[in-house]
Design a protein around this motif. Structure first.
Motif, mmCIF file in Angstrom:
data_model
loop_
_atom_site.group_PDB
_atom_site.id
_atom_site.type_symbol
_atom_site.label_atom_id
_atom_site.label_comp_id
_atom_site.label_asym_id
_atom_site.label_seq_id
_atom_site.Cartn_x
_atom_site.Cartn_y
_atom_site.Cartn_z
ATOM 1 N N GLY A 178 0.817 -1.209 0.000
ATOM 2 C CA GLY A 178 0.000 0.000 0.000
ATOM 3 C C GLY A 178 0.849 1.256 0.000
ATOM 4 O O GLY A 178 0.546 2.230 -0.705
ATOM 5 N N ARG A 179 1.907 1.244 0.787
ATOM 6 C CA ARG A 179 2.806 2.400 0.813
ATOM 7 C C ARG A 179 3.516 2.566 -0.527
ATOM 8 O O ARG A 179 3.718 3.685 -1.006
ATOM 9 N N LEU A 180 3.917 1.451 -1.135
ATOM 10 C CA LEU A 180 4.618 1.503 -2.412
ATOM 11 C C LEU A 180 3.734 2.121 -3.494
ATOM 12 O O LEU A 180 4.194 2.943 -4.294
ATOM 13 N N PHE A 181 2.469 1.752 -3.516
ATOM 14 C CA PHE A 181 1.541 2.270 -4.515
ATOM 15 C C PHE A 181 0.949 3.625 -4.124
ATOM 16 O O PHE A 181 0.288 4.254 -4.941
ATOM 17 N N GLY A 182 1.170 4.058 -2.888
ATOM 18 C CA GLY A 182 0.542 5.276 -2.428
ATOM 19 C C GLY A 182 -0.953 5.112 -2.245
ATOM 20 O O GLY A 182 -1.711 6.075 -2.347
ATOM 21 N N ILE A 183 -1.372 3.858 -1.973
ATOM 22 C CA ILE A 183 -2.784 3.534 -1.771
ATOM 23 C C ILE A 183 -2.868 2.770 -0.449
ATOM 24 O O ILE A 183 -2.689 1.552 -0.403
ATOM 25 N N PRO A 184 -3.091 3.453 0.669
ATOM 26 C CA PRO A 184 -2.989 2.823 1.994
ATOM 27 C C PRO A 184 -3.856 1.584 2.183
ATOM 28 O O PRO A 184 -3.457 0.660 2.889
ATOM 29 N N ASP A 185 -5.045 1.551 1.565
ATOM 30 C CA ASP A 185 -5.936 0.412 1.787
ATOM 31 C C ASP A 185 -5.859 -0.611 0.661
ATOM 32 O O ASP A 185 -6.798 -1.388 0.443
ATOM 33 N N LEU A 186 -4.742 -0.642 -0.065
ATOM 34 C CA LEU A 186 -4.588 -1.550 -1.200
ATOM 35 C C LEU A 186 -4.795 -3.002 -0.776
ATOM 36 O O LEU A 186 -4.253 -3.461 0.227
ATOM 37 N N GLN A 187 -5.597 -3.724 -1.556
ATOM 38 C CA GLN A 187 -5.815 -5.147 -1.363
ATOM 39 C C GLN A 187 -5.400 -5.893 -2.624
ATOM 40 O O GLN A 187 -5.647 -5.414 -3.737
ATOM 41 N N VAL A 188 -4.775 -7.056 -2.449
ATOM 42 C CA VAL A 188 -4.312 -7.869 -3.570
ATOM 43 C C VAL A 188 -5.054 -9.191 -3.544
ATOM 44 O O VAL A 188 -5.039 -9.901 -2.538
ATOM 45 N N HIS A 189 -5.705 -9.520 -4.656
ATOM 46 C CA HIS A 189 -6.441 -10.774 -4.776
ATOM 47 C C HIS A 189 -5.943 -11.514 -6.015
ATOM 48 O O HIS A 189 -5.611 -10.889 -7.028
ATOM 49 N N SER A 190 -5.921 -12.826 -5.931
ATOM 50 C CA SER A 190 -5.616 -13.631 -7.111
ATOM 51 C C SER A 190 -6.895 -13.835 -7.906
ATOM 52 O O SER A 190 -7.994 -13.869 -7.369
ATOM 53 N N ARG A 191 -6.745 -13.971 -9.217
ATOM 54 C CA ARG A 191 -7.890 -14.297 -10.066
ATOM 55 C C ARG A 191 -7.448 -15.309 -11.113
ATOM 56 O O ARG A 191 -6.273 -15.365 -11.482
#
Length: 273
Positions: free
Chosen positions: A121-134
């Motif tokens: 989240g810090r790397l992208f500048g998006i604090p609530d970033l979520q990563v999901h597989s698809r």
């Protein structure tokens, strides 16, 4: 006979205690050696598997050694988790415990770098970033390589709230508000680099995510750019080259493996060439 049995049991107990004690001390010495050599901020966790420890030490071959550490890098926020599993470690006990040897032959080595959701989240500048597989839903006919030497490591869904730009006039939604969006992304391993490339807006909703906003067509390129990043692994622990990258539990995990190699204890930290 009873006294003899009791005596043998006590002796066996003492042997076990001494064995575990020597193993623990050796793990401590190895941990300190790794910390000093790799310039880590804290002692790594070292576990020497197998019992009895003395039998392995006398043989000069340790079956399995697990190492876990955290390291900081100037190009990535927070700390990166580092892991290594060494199998068939050939080393004399004296050399292992007093730190005289820096280069150690091993039969197999498996290393990992884990980037936690908070750091992503810090790397992208998006604090609530979520990563999901698809599930992968396309093929370019190149065996997953994209025809450019890159290995397709996985198909992702990235979800997060893009913050409003300064002045509230350049928010990605054109209405001056911040909303949660989801994008499709490819996780690519390109040599020593891990590339997360946003490819389009995601119309569905990940199982554990809230519904996301619909982005106007004109604003989509800017949104996709915000969800695109390149991470340089700078080699994995002990100089192992990455061979696989994937998403797991919101983390990005990069792995590498080697056989019949000699590792340098000073290269546990990433990028210490």
């Amino acid at each position: 006979m009873r006294k003899l049995i009791i005596g043998l049991l006590v002796l066996a107990g003492l042997v076990v205690v001494v064995d575990f004690g020597v193993a623990a001390y050796t793990e401590y010495r190895v941990s300190r050696t790794l910390r000093d050599g790799a310039d880590l901020s804290a002692d790594p966790e070292v576990t020497i598997h197998g019992f009895p420890f003395f039998a392995q030490a006398l043989d000069g071959r340790f079956e399995t050694v697990d190492i876990r550490a955290s390291a900081k890098r100037p190009d990535l926020p927070g700390e990166i988790a580092l892991e290594a599993t060494l199998t068939g470690v050939h080393l004399e006990l004296g050399d292992l415990s007093d730190g005289r040897v820096r280069n150690i032959p091993v039969e197999r080595v498996s290393t990992r770098m884990r980037i936690e959701p908070t750091e992503l989240g810090r790397l992208f500048g998006i604090p609530d970033l979520q990563v999901h597989s698809r599930p992968a839903d396309k093929s370019d006919g190149s065996g997953g390589s994209g025809g450019s030497g890159m290995t397709t490591a996985g198909a992702l869904v990235l979800t997060g709230t893009l913050p409003e730009q300064t002045g509230g006039t350049a928010a990605p939604f054109g209405d001056g508000e911040s909303e949660k969006v989801s994008v499709m992304a490819d996780l690519l391993l390109d040599g020593d680099q891990v590339r997360i490339v946003a490819t389009g807006m995601y119309k569905g909703t990940p199982a554990d995510a809230t519904p996301t906003a619909v982005i106007p067509e004109a604003e989509r390129p800017a949104v996709l750019e915000r969800f695109t990043r390149t991470i340089d692994t700078e080699e994995l622990p002990f100089g192992v080259r990455p061979t696989e990258a994937f998403a797991l539990g919101g983390q990005i995990v990069v792995e590498g493996r080697g056989e019949n190699v000699t590792i340098d204890l000073d290269r546990l930290g990433i990028g210490r060439r």
